[in-house]
Scaffold this active site. Sequence first.
Site, PDB file in Angstrom:
ATOM      1  CE  LYS A  34     129.804  56.494 -12.173  1.00 36.79           C
ATOM      2  NZ  LYS A  34     129.681  57.594 -12.039  1.00 36.79           N
ATOM      3  CG  ASN A  35     131.164  62.023 -10.136  1.00 37.44           C
ATOM      4  OD1 ASN A  35     131.105  60.699 -11.008  1.00 37.44           O
ATOM      5  ND2 ASN A  35     129.814  62.449  -9.075  1.00 37.44           N
ATOM      6  NE  ARG A 103     125.645  63.699 -19.886  1.00 34.26           N
ATOM      7  CZ  ARG A 103     124.703  64.402 -20.931  1.00 34.26           C
ATOM      8  NH1 ARG A 103     124.192  63.511 -21.657  1.00 34.26           N
ATOM      9  NH2 ARG A 103     125.129  66.220 -20.873  1.00 34.26           N
ATOM     10  CB  CYS A 127     122.328  56.422 -14.456  1.00 36.04           C
ATOM     11  SG  CYS A 127     122.737  55.651 -13.648  1.00 36.04           S
ATOM     12  NE  ARG A 132     122.507  62.742 -17.250  1.00 33.43           N
ATOM     13  CZ  ARG A 132     123.346  61.504 -17.443  1.00 33.43           C
ATOM     14  NH1 ARG A 132     124.069  61.587 -16.283  1.00 33.43           N
ATOM     15  NH2 ARG A 132     123.484  59.521 -17.392  1.00 33.43           N
ATOM     16  N   PRO A 133     120.978  67.534 -22.639  1.00 32.80           N
ATOM     17  CG  PRO A 133     120.300  69.768 -22.701  1.00 32.80           C
ATOM     18  CD  PRO A 133     120.410  68.035 -21.808  1.00 32.80           C
ATOM     19  CG  ASP A 135     121.390  72.237 -26.319  1.00 26.57           C
ATOM     20  OD1 ASP A 135     121.986  70.932 -26.942  1.00 26.57           O
ATOM     21  OD2 ASP A 135     120.332  72.407 -26.082  1.00 26.57           O
ATOM     22  CG  ASP A 314     125.833  61.692  -8.415  1.00 27.76           C
ATOM     23  OD1 ASP A 314     124.644  62.287  -9.064  1.00 27.76           O
ATOM     24  OD2 ASP A 314     126.890  61.651  -9.240  1.00 27.76           O
ATOM     25  CB  VAL A 336     120.636  68.619 -10.957  1.00 32.46           C
ATOM     26  CG1 VAL A 336     121.975  68.970 -11.927  1.00 32.46           C
ATOM     27  CG2 VAL A 336     121.722  69.570  -9.424  1.00 32.46           C
ATOM     28  NE  ARG A 413     126.719  53.181 -15.236  1.00 29.60           N
ATOM     29  CZ  ARG A 413     126.588  54.427 -15.629  1.00 29.60           C
ATOM     30  NH1 ARG A 413     125.106  54.489 -14.966  1.00 29.60           N
ATOM     31  NH2 ARG A 413     127.139  55.246 -15.725  1.00 29.60           N
TER      32      ARG A 413
END
Length: 432
Positions: A34-35, A103, A127, A132-133, A135, A314, A336, A413
Amino acid sequence: MTIKYMSVLTKTKETVIISGQTPLFGTVTTQGSKNSALPLLAALPLLPEVELTNVPDLSDIHVMVDILKYLGATGTFSEGVVKLDLRNLINRPISVEFTDQLRASSLFMGSLLGKFGEGRVGMPGGCVIGSRPLDIHTNGFKTLGAEVDSGAGYHTVTSNGLEGQFTLPLPSVGATQNLIYASIFSPGEVKLHNIAIEPEIFELVNFLNAAGANITFEMPKTLTIRGVKRLNPVQFKVQPDRIEAFTLLVAGIATKGSVKVTHCCPEHLTAPLQSLVDMGAKVEIGDDWIEASYVGPLKGITVETGFYPAFPTDCQQQISILMALAETPSILTEKVFNSRFRHLDELRNMGAEIKVNDNSAVIKCAEDAEGKPKNMIGYKVDSYDLRGAASMIIAGMVSEGVTTVQSLRYLYRGYEDFIEKLNYLGAEISYK
């Protein structure tokens, strides 16, 4: 063992019922990552045509394909293969209707910027696992010569071509990916320092280089992207999913069984596999397979999540299940994300002994009046995020009695056939 894809009907089921304390034994095949697949799909506006294989059939993947079709791509996603023609894409704002669902939608900022000189993407969802900005993404764009406007529910990035150097303040996976996309057609050269070095980053680099990009890696954490005029059509196979592989191995150990996962990359799981060994499990490794077995009472360990090659966030929720079964205390520290302990409340309801202090938790199995370990008890629990859903299912399999796990939409997901694989290995899980 290859599992057939879940039916559309099954994928709408929100609840499972689990009969606990059934050990798992056997061999299953790892799904595509998935990632890896999500950032490959986000890169596709840069290409004219693509065929991706070993793509997992997940709800997030379908949303990404829908976004590409919204932008003008044509083609199909069927039986693990994405075939898309992207030659007639148009630059359209990607609204919150899409971006609120995952995301990874934020990655289209970079690919649209690289393709069209402008990207406009709604605020991303996904999720709820902590702040989780974006920036680092936006500061990177600015440093390399882009203009960024974040307002009215959108991030809008514009540029005539990125050039220069940027050092990421921390090795963010998403920011590294976004800045790579945006730099592919640079009029000169872009250097990115302190990049993420997760396997999924090198998968993306290999994919783009196969299509004609010019990206080189320098130790310890630098990428140099030399701009090219165009990319070419490409065929590419998505690598195995290291997180799914670890989840299945944990399920085998937790249920006092033995599970072998094939078609995987053991070198991608060095830290998590060491944690299993430290807890007392037997772990055997081949070129493309891993087998993990329960051989005796589990021991408490100390785990701290971090960026690759550290223990991955994860895998944190899965290892917490083993900690809740261990006879001595474990310390689990999440470095994290700042909201990834919600599942611990559910474990506590099932009988685990857990004390949380900020981003650390002390976890061990409960004891009876004589100080002997007690089993967890089946309970009605919720899923708060993707990895939490899988972890709650594992918790149900090790508990006495019956456990109900709700909100399976999170599971879909990231896990293609998770329930089916567990049942094949000996679990007793039914959809409600």
